[in-house]
Enzyme design. Sequence first.
Site, PDB file in Angstrom:
ATOM      1  N   ASP A 319       0.821  -1.222   0.000  1.00  0.00           N
ATOM      2  CA  ASP A 319       0.000   0.000   0.000  1.00  0.00           C
ATOM      3  C   ASP A 319       0.854   1.271   0.000  1.00  0.00           C
ATOM      4  O   ASP A 319       0.326   2.374  -0.163  1.00  0.00           O
ATOM      5  CB  ASP A 319      -0.924   0.016   1.228  1.00  0.00           C
ATOM      6  CG  ASP A 319      -2.030  -1.032   1.111  1.00  0.00           C
ATOM      7  OD1 ASP A 319      -2.274  -1.506  -0.016  1.00  0.00           O
ATOM      8  OD2 ASP A 319      -2.634  -1.375   2.137  1.00  0.00           O
ATOM      9  N   ARG A 350      -2.440   0.899 -10.028  1.00  0.00           N
ATOM     10  CA  ARG A 350      -1.513   1.865  -9.414  1.00  0.00           C
ATOM     11  C   ARG A 350      -0.195   1.992 -10.175  1.00  0.00           C
ATOM     12  O   ARG A 350       0.461   3.030 -10.091  1.00  0.00           O
ATOM     13  CB  ARG A 350      -1.256   1.525  -7.939  1.00  0.00           C
ATOM     14  CG  ARG A 350      -2.433   1.896  -7.066  1.00  0.00           C
ATOM     15  CD  ARG A 350      -2.144   1.730  -5.582  1.00  0.00           C
ATOM     16  NE  ARG A 350      -3.323   2.119  -4.817  1.00  0.00           N
ATOM     17  CZ  ARG A 350      -3.635   1.654  -3.618  1.00  0.00           C
ATOM     18  NH1 ARG A 350      -2.862   0.779  -3.040  1.00  0.00           N
ATOM     19  NH2 ARG A 350      -4.723   2.077  -3.001  1.00  0.00           N
TER      20      ARG A 350
HETATM   21  C1  S3P Z   1      -5.448  -5.640   3.340  1.00  0.00           C
HETATM   22  C2  S3P Z   1      -4.614  -6.377   2.575  1.00  0.00           C
HETATM   23  C3  S3P Z   1      -3.907  -5.886   1.386  1.00  0.00           C
HETATM   24  C4  S3P Z   1      -3.934  -4.358   1.324  1.00  0.00           C
HETATM   25  C5  S3P Z   1      -5.267  -3.796   1.666  1.00  0.00           C
HETATM   26  C6  S3P Z   1      -5.705  -4.216   3.059  1.00  0.00           C
HETATM   27  C7  S3P Z   1      -6.099  -6.277   4.515  1.00  0.00           C
HETATM   28  O1  S3P Z   1      -4.517  -6.385   0.227  1.00  0.00           O
HETATM   29  O2  S3P Z   1      -3.539  -3.913   0.044  1.00  0.00           O
HETATM   30  O3  S3P Z   1      -5.220  -2.358   1.636  1.00  0.00           O
HETATM   31  O4  S3P Z   1      -6.601  -5.568   5.409  1.00  0.00           O
HETATM   32  O5  S3P Z   1      -6.103  -7.509   4.580  1.00  0.00           O
HETATM   33  P1  S3P Z   1      -4.162  -7.882  -0.312  1.00  0.00           P
HETATM   34  O6  S3P Z   1      -4.337  -8.773   0.824  1.00  0.00           O
HETATM   35  O7  S3P Z   1      -5.139  -8.176  -1.393  1.00  0.00           O
HETATM   36  O8  S3P Z   1      -2.758  -7.769  -0.826  1.00  0.00           O
END
Ligand code: S3P
Length: 439
Positions: A319, A350
């Site tokens: 992120d 992104r």
């Molecule tokens: C998150 C996991 C991440 C992240 C998202 C929040 C979470 O995504 O990018 O902002 O809270 O489990 P991914 O698990 O798909 O990589």
Amino acid sequence: MEVDSAYLVPKYKTFRGEIKLRGDKSISHRVLIFSSMCENQETKIYNIGFSDDINATQRILMQLGVEILNENGFLKACGKGIYFDEPSDIIYAYESGTTARIFCSILAPQKFSSVLDGKESLRRRPMKRVVEPLKKLGAKIWGKDDASKLPLVFDGVSKFKGGVSFDLSVASAQVKTALLISNFWSDSPVKVREPFISRDHTERILPSFNVDIRSEAGYIYAVGKPKSPGVIMVPGDISSASFIIAASVLSHNSDVLIKDVSLNPTRLGFVEVLKNMGANLKIYKTGQEIGEDYGDISASSSELKNIELKGDIIPKIIDEIPILSVCAIFGEGVFRVRDAKELRVKETDRINAICSNLRSLGIDVQEYEDGFSFEGIGNSAYHKFSGDYLLKTFGDHRIAMSFFIFGSLINGNLYLDDISCVSKSYPDFLLDIKKIGIC
Ligand code: S3P
């Protein structure tokens, strides 16, 4: 896009002071969901990370019959257990990917049928990664293109089959969480193994809810059903902190202390990378709450040297790559990101958003399917960008906040087409920046 209707980023020279952030978004989702599953038990949650995404999760839980009260300074969730009430309407995840993916695993084993949908940007995001394994557990899920996108229809199956071990092809904390909690509706274990470690909030938090996380040959699974820990304090959001840290590191004479922020090691990739680039950052661990480390981070003005990022660091900075890219504009040398194909399926693509904004600034960027690279401008960047620039946020909160930081530091005027999207994760962003920013 017209400059007239765009947002002009205000200028700041220095950032100083102390700041405390709302609760971490990933932890807030999980704490709300797990508290709602504690049968006939109340949980008091302090410092929940209210934002558009967390509101989406809270609204869905309330639609499913959970009583969630906003008391003086905390949320009180009155748990229902793992079986919820049939909702009278479609379940709507707005733009929250975490909400949508985790709720697939909650809706599939209910005793009623339901429909899960979301806004246009969420409808574009891949759901097959969670739908396919759930179907192997006996879930009945329908939707367009073999249920690979929202909207999805769930025919409640009451129980999962279990006895299956999954090897995830992408390191995704959302999918890992969906599969770990599927154990609540299954008599034999559902095990999961990921290619690289993604954020481990679910594994850390569930034991505080009396659910054991067991591991066997690299696979993990959950044993037990959630019981309330009583009172929870959510540590501050480390992803929101990354924008404050970047502002302080990139500006002159700056020194900021961020208090009581999450120091979960799987989320500290941004701090680790920025330190490797030469940033003056200090971490002070002060405590632990529901298995999650927290403490203070101090960040002060620094000069940066760019590096290459690839492999197992990527899930830990997934992120924060947009704001790291902005930091790299002010760094010396080549900044390269590889193995980050996941960035193409976030709120927006992104990789495309970062590359096209860098190109609009006149920076020569190489774009790859799984990343990008460019040469940093170094210290002269503040003066070099002295014209008027109009950039797109692509409706993506992290792109918006990253290029806001850039625009606040350069000599020129930076306009953003939309800033309202910051409320997805960090509604206080503009206020917080103003609090510590000196013009
Ligand atoms: C998150 C996991 C991440 C992240 C998202 C929040 C979470 O995504 O990018 O902002 O809270 O489990 P991914 O698990 O798909 O990589």
